[in-house]
Design an enzyme around this catalytic site. Structure first.
Site, PDB file in Angstrom:
ATOM      1  N   LYS A 117       0.853  -1.174   0.000  1.00 25.31           N
ATOM      2  CA  LYS A 117       0.000   0.000   0.000  1.00 25.31           C
ATOM      3  C   LYS A 117       0.894   1.230   0.000  1.00 25.31           C
ATOM      4  CE  LYS A 117      -1.097   2.548   2.878  1.00 25.31           C
ATOM      5  NZ  LYS A 117      -0.600   3.960   3.153  1.00 25.31           N
ATOM      6  N   THR A 128       5.739   6.473   3.641  1.00 26.00           N
ATOM      7  CA  THR A 128       4.450   5.892   4.037  1.00 26.00           C
ATOM      8  C   THR A 128       4.030   4.786   3.087  1.00 26.00           C
ATOM      9  OG1 THR A 128       3.831   8.044   4.907  1.00 26.00           O
ATOM     10  CG2 THR A 128       2.106   6.429   4.759  1.00 26.00           C
ATOM     11  N   GLU A 212      -1.517  10.154  -4.923  1.00 24.67           N
ATOM     12  CA  GLU A 212      -2.688  10.992  -4.691  1.00 24.67           C
ATOM     13  C   GLU A 212      -2.788  12.111  -5.724  1.00 24.67           C
ATOM     14  OE1 GLU A 212      -2.892  10.343   0.158  1.00 24.67           O
ATOM     15  OE2 GLU A 212      -2.351  12.306  -0.656  1.00 24.67           O
TER      16      GLU A 212
END
Length: 339
Positions: A117, A128, A212
């Site tokens: 992920k 992250t 994103e």
């Protein structure tokens, strides 16, 4: 808890980083592993834990206490169960990320499966993102650790979304030996290394493609440096530059921003040492702008994949980094992340 020979499970908490939460955060992490161990009848030390999400908020232990028994009842060994695990890892990801490889070793199929992920706060040093890689090959912990670190350097440490290192990242390689096969020769080692690099690079690129708000997938290649580290430093500087990213968002072949990145890395060079191509179009050559069709370059960039090829005249070392553009949607998502 790693490397170790007895790991049984990886518990992944999505949506909460469990970072900067003091002693309570440590207690919560240990409690989670103990709960899983109780269901599996193993030592808590054999349960690994990963958390990602908002920083500084305590874990909701009540939800976890309710959810863990449900989770245990959903365990399975089929592709659907693995897909659901990959989906359960997601935070702002829009799609689950998986990669698979297999090959024949001493007359038997050996498999490698992985899930990851990640969509933002990516790079340098992973950031992250979480990844779990599973193989039925027999590996000792020392070999697995060395090969995984090398593979991560060639994959997850070569991606960037905005260059913001995070509190929460992990890549775990688990080998259960169920195939009964092990690496007996240099050829076997090389074959496994290629398979491992294959899944880590595929997942690394998938993270960037799912960044994103991203509209462009960008490959930055630097050739002709004095060393791989030097080439990677220049490539990462270009990949992390906000002005380069915003130019790519607008399909603008603004070569000045890219060339100037090469000059602010601390590497001793002049503009005459730099040649730049964008999507195969020569843009800047040995210190001077080239004659190119700007509209054609814009159109090629608008298709979504952008290749920035930098050729230096310093040596023969090279590096490749993958990144994304920076859009208004990225700003919106991150301005509203905790609200």
């Amino acid at each position: 808890r790693v490397p170790r020979t007895t790991a049984r499970a990886v518990l992944i908490n999505s949506g909460n980083a469990n970072a900067c939460t003091g002693q309570r955060g440590l207690d919560d992490a240990r409690w989670m592993t103990a709960e899983i161990a109780r269901h599996l009848d193993c030592s808590p030390e054999d349960v690994l834990v990963c958390s990602t999400g908002v920083i500084g908020r305590p874990l909701p232990r009540e939800k976890l206490a309710t959810g863990i028994p449900v989770l245990m009842g959903l365990l399975g060994s089929d592709p659907h169960a693995f897909r659901e695990a990959a989906r359960g890892m997601m935070t702002t990801d829009t799609v689950p990320k998986q990669a698979f490889r297999s090959w024949e070793l001493d007359g038997r199929e050996v498999r490698l499966s992985a899930a990851a992920k990640g969509a933002a706060m990516i790079g340098p040093n992973m950031a992250t993102m979480l990844a779990v890689i599973l193989t039925d090959l027999r590996l000792d912990p020392e070999t697995a650790d060395v090969m995984l670190r090398q593979s991560v350097d060639r994959s997850f440490n070569c991606i960037s979304v905005e260059g913001h290192t995070s509190t929460s990242d992990s890549v775990i390689l688990l080998a259960n030996g169920a195939s009964g096969r092990e690496l007996r020769s240099e050829e076997d080692v090389q074959q496994f290394r290629e398979m491992l690099d294959g899944v880590t690079c595929e997942l690394a690129r998938a993270i960037v493609r799912d960044a994103e708000g991203a509209e462009h997938f960008v490959t930055v290649r630097v050739r002709g440096a004095q060393s791989p580290d030097q080439a990677k430093r220049i490539a990462q500087t270009i990949a992390n530059d906000v002005l380069v990213k915003t130019a790519i968002t607008g399909n603008d072949p603004n070569w000045g921003r890219i060339v100037s990145c090469c000059g602010r890395t601390g590497v001793e060079l002049t503009e005459r040492d730099v040649t730049l191509s964008i999507n195969g179009n020569l843009i800047f050559q040995a210190g001077s702008p080239a004659d190119y069709d700007e509209q054609a370059v814009r159109e090629s960039m608008s298709r979504g994949d952008v290749d920035l090829d930098v050729q230096l005249s310093l040596g023969d070392a090279s590096a490749e980094v993958w990144t994304s553009d920076l859009t208004q949607e990225y700003v919106r998502l991150n301005s509203e992340y905790t609200t």
